[in-house]
Design an enzyme around this catalytic site. Structure first.
Site, short mmCIF file in Angstrom:
data_model
loop_
_atom_site.label_atom_id
_atom_site.label_comp_id
_atom_site.label_asym_id
_atom_site.label_seq_id
_atom_site.Cartn_x
_atom_site.Cartn_y
_atom_site.Cartn_z
CE LYS A 51 34.12 -10.49 -5.96
NZ LYS A 51 34.10 -9.32 -6.84
CG ASN A 54 28.35 -4.27 -5.52
OD1 ASN A 54 28.09 -3.28 -6.23
ND2 ASN A 54 29.29 -5.14 -5.83
CB CYS A 70 28.62 -5.14 -9.66
SG CYS A 70 29.74 -6.18 -10.62
C1 SIN Z 1 33.11 -7.85 -9.86
O1 SIN Z 1 33.03 -8.87 -9.17
O2 SIN Z 1 32.80 -7.86 -11.06
C2 SIN Z 1 33.58 -6.57 -9.28
C3 SIN Z 1 32.70 -6.10 -8.20
C4 SIN Z 1 32.17 -4.74 -8.41
O3 SIN Z 1 32.65 -3.99 -9.26
O4 SIN Z 1 31.24 -4.36 -7.71
#
Ligand code: SIN
Length: 300
Positions: free
Chosen positions: A45, A127, A130
């Protein structure tokens, strides 16, 4: 002999089956279901510089052929990740790709340079896509910002870099090109599509954050299209992600131009699916009469 290893510029994986960030926890949760050492890699995560509580509930909702989430990058922060999760993750006998999100370029750089010092990490996934946090997709919707974050992280850390891109743009090819030109070793295509669900009787959105990211089978054709378009135009290894749950799905992404894939939402309804896909890969390759992933290509 079938050769399952794949090379994504500086990143080598034992096979092309990875598990996607946000769908596999920090791996401990899945230990009863998967022999981690069989996987091409694990992407835990997303972590951020500081702990985050995430968005208000409800944070997930099922839709007819997919899942909406508005988690909001709930995580315990990089210090906890380094102390608690890295020692476990790096003991599992598979490639571990840390996924990071910064609120600005400096945060990305600081996290990358700390993680670059860690023994045993295989790569970083940035990332920049998001949809559930303010500013989360900004880096991934603007080619200059995408290039800036990739090149800054590349300058701060020796690990291979993967940019995870959003499909919520006019041209994903433009963003992928910018990331590649800035030094990304690979791009992950794609993060979730922005969507929503409504409870019409209560006349309000179901998700606490109103909007969320759609994943699962519903987005597979859209993800395949993104992989195909980028593969046709940009010289960068692609990791396909979006609605993959069967070996046919895996092979479709590899034929469309991906060099590896991530299994995401399918982990929620079948936690051992990733290992089963590794088992099924050699037979699928032999059906195509190839002995390695790199031989797979679209027929013109
Ligand atoms: C989230 O934690 O909102 C999802 C992660 C993502 O979409 O990058």
């Amino acid at each position: 002999m079938t050769q399952l290893t794949v090379q994504l510029n500086r990143l080598q994986l034992a096979n092309p089956i990875l598990v996607a960030s946000g769908t596999f926890g920090y791996a401990r949760e899945m230990a009863a279901y998967v022999d981690f050492a069989r996987l091409g890699g694990i992407i835990p995560k997303t972590i951020t510089a500081e702990p985050r509580r995430g968005n208000p509930p409800p944070r997930t909702v099922e839709t007819p052929s997919g899942m909406l989430n508005s988690i909001g990058l709930d995580n315990d922060g990089i210090d906890y990740f380094i102390e608690t999760h890295i020692p476990y993750l790096t003991s599992l006998g598979t490639s571990v790709i840390a996924n990071i999100a910064g609120r600005n370029v400096d945060e990305f750089v600081q996290m990358a340079s700390r993680l670059g010092e860690m023994e045993g990490l295989a790569a970083l996934e940035l990332n920049i896509s998001c949809p559930n946090v303010s500013g989360g997709v900004d880096f991934g919707t603007n080619p200059e910002m995408a290039a800036d974050v990739v090149s800054s992280v590349r300058g701060a850390c020796d690990l291979p870099i993967i940019a995870k891109l959003t499909p919520n743009v006019t041209s994903i090819v433009t963003i992928a090109q910018a990331a590649a030109d800035a030094g990304a070793d690979a791009v992950s295509l794609i993060n979730t599509f922005l969507g929503m669900a409504i409870d019409w009787r209560r006349r309000r959105p179901i998700l606490g954050n109103k909007l969320g990211g759609l994943s699962g089978p519903a987005i597979k054709p859209l993800a395949l299209r993104c992989v195909y378009q980028v593969a046709q135009s940009v010289e960068v290894p692609i990791i396909g992600v979006g609605g993959i749950g069967t070996i046919d799905d895996v092979m479709e992404f590899l034929v469309a131009g991906a060099s590896a894939v991530q299994i995401g939402t399918a982990n929620f309804y079948n936690p051992s699916v990733s290992e089963r896909l590794v088992d099924e890969l050699p037979t699928a390759l032999s059906e195509l009469r190839v002995t390695s992933i790199s031989e797979i290509e679209l027929s013109e």
